[in-house]
Write a protein that holds these residues in place. Sequence first.
Motif, PDB file in Angstrom:
ATOM      1  N   SER A 163     -14.292  43.962  56.067  1.00  0.00           N
ATOM      2  CA  SER A 163     -13.940  42.553  55.837  1.00  0.00           C
ATOM      3  C   SER A 163     -13.049  41.983  56.938  1.00  0.00           C
ATOM      4  O   SER A 163     -13.210  40.813  57.342  1.00  0.00           O
ATOM      5  N   GLN A 164     -12.075  42.764  57.421  1.00  0.00           N
ATOM      6  CA  GLN A 164     -11.164  42.259  58.440  1.00  0.00           C
ATOM      7  C   GLN A 164     -11.931  41.758  59.666  1.00  0.00           C
ATOM      8  O   GLN A 164     -11.635  40.681  60.214  1.00  0.00           O
ATOM      9  N   ASP A 165     -12.919  42.561  60.102  1.00  0.00           N
ATOM     10  CA  ASP A 165     -13.678  42.192  61.301  1.00  0.00           C
ATOM     11  C   ASP A 165     -14.689  41.084  61.015  1.00  0.00           C
ATOM     12  O   ASP A 165     -14.953  40.241  61.884  1.00  0.00           O
ATOM     13  N   GLN A 166     -15.248  41.077  59.800  1.00  0.00           N
ATOM     14  CA  GLN A 166     -16.198  40.023  59.466  1.00  0.00           C
ATOM     15  C   GLN A 166     -15.530  38.651  59.429  1.00  0.00           C
ATOM     16  O   GLN A 166     -16.171  37.625  59.695  1.00  0.00           O
ATOM     17  N   SER A 167     -14.231  38.618  59.115  1.00  0.00           N
ATOM     18  CA  SER A 167     -13.531  37.333  59.032  1.00  0.00           C
ATOM     19  C   SER A 167     -13.338  36.664  60.391  1.00  0.00           C
ATOM     20  O   SER A 167     -12.947  35.489  60.458  1.00  0.00           O
ATOM     21  N   VAL A 168     -13.648  37.380  61.493  1.00  0.00           N
ATOM     22  CA  VAL A 168     -13.565  36.786  62.839  1.00  0.00           C
ATOM     23  C   VAL A 168     -14.868  36.997  63.602  1.00  0.00           C
ATOM     24  O   VAL A 168     -14.892  36.945  64.835  1.00  0.00           O
ATOM     25  N   ALA A 169     -15.956  37.244  62.861  1.00  0.00           N
ATOM     26  CA  ALA A 169     -17.237  37.561  63.490  1.00  0.00           C
ATOM     27  C   ALA A 169     -18.039  36.324  63.879  1.00  0.00           C
ATOM     28  O   ALA A 169     -19.122  36.437  64.426  1.00  0.00           O
TER      29      ALA A 169
END
Length: 284
Positions: free
Chosen positions: A216-222
């Motif tokens: 989720s952390q990386d998807q929020s800036v993908a």
Amino acid sequence: MSHTAHIPSHRKPRRRSASTMALRAGVAGGVLSTIAVAGSAGTANAEPVTETIEMPTVTSAGLAEAVTQAVETQRQAAFDRDLQAQEDAAAVQAEKAAKTAKAEAIRKAEAERAEEKKRQQAAERASRTAERTQLAATSADSGEGSASSSGSSSKASNRGESSSKASGSVATVISFLKAQVGDAYVMGATGPNSWDCSSLVQAAFRQVGVDLPRVSQDQSVAGRQVGTSNLKVGDILYWGNAGSAWHTGVYIGDGKYLDAANPRKGVVIQDLSGYPATGAVRVL
């Protein structure tokens, strides 16, 4: 005769003879003895006065009848006791049988419900599998057409942003997501019948060739940050700060989103107003 003979005081007492006196003493003694003996005899022979009770006359026939009646009474009492005991035992047995039958009926009903639930789950899995197969085939065909026309694949850039997609890509993503509704939530799972929030989002966008990060952390800036006031169908929603989000889902329109919520809910469609997202990114 003396001239004083006629005067009593001057009379000479008569002398009684000894025989006469003895006779008189004997008669007197005999009379007294007779009286004494008679008194004693009367006292000894006197009967006391008592109350007389007449006893019934018992004959052999009457005695036999009384004995027979007593025996019959005892026999009837014993029969009544045995009958009551049998009725009580029958009642207890009937109550036990009723409880056993009820428990068995409940068990069968629960088994039937469990079996029906299994059949429904199997049918839903089969349906979702068919939808996934169809979506995969559609995605493959779309990818091949795009590759032949552009000569390059559409992958995310280093910042996680995607290139332009065909107009049907968003619909493909949403169709895949809706096909998973009812699946279980399991932390770390990646499908096909159980997911966590980020693995579901990743799998949905993979259907159209977008390779998203796993967590989720990386998807929020993908993708491109768009906020929550100008959402479009297919935008990735996140909860928490960009770069440190702890949950993600996908906006499907009409103020609703789809996500792998938690172990209790599984994969569901929810109203965004009930659980507003912190931000959103757009990759399509």
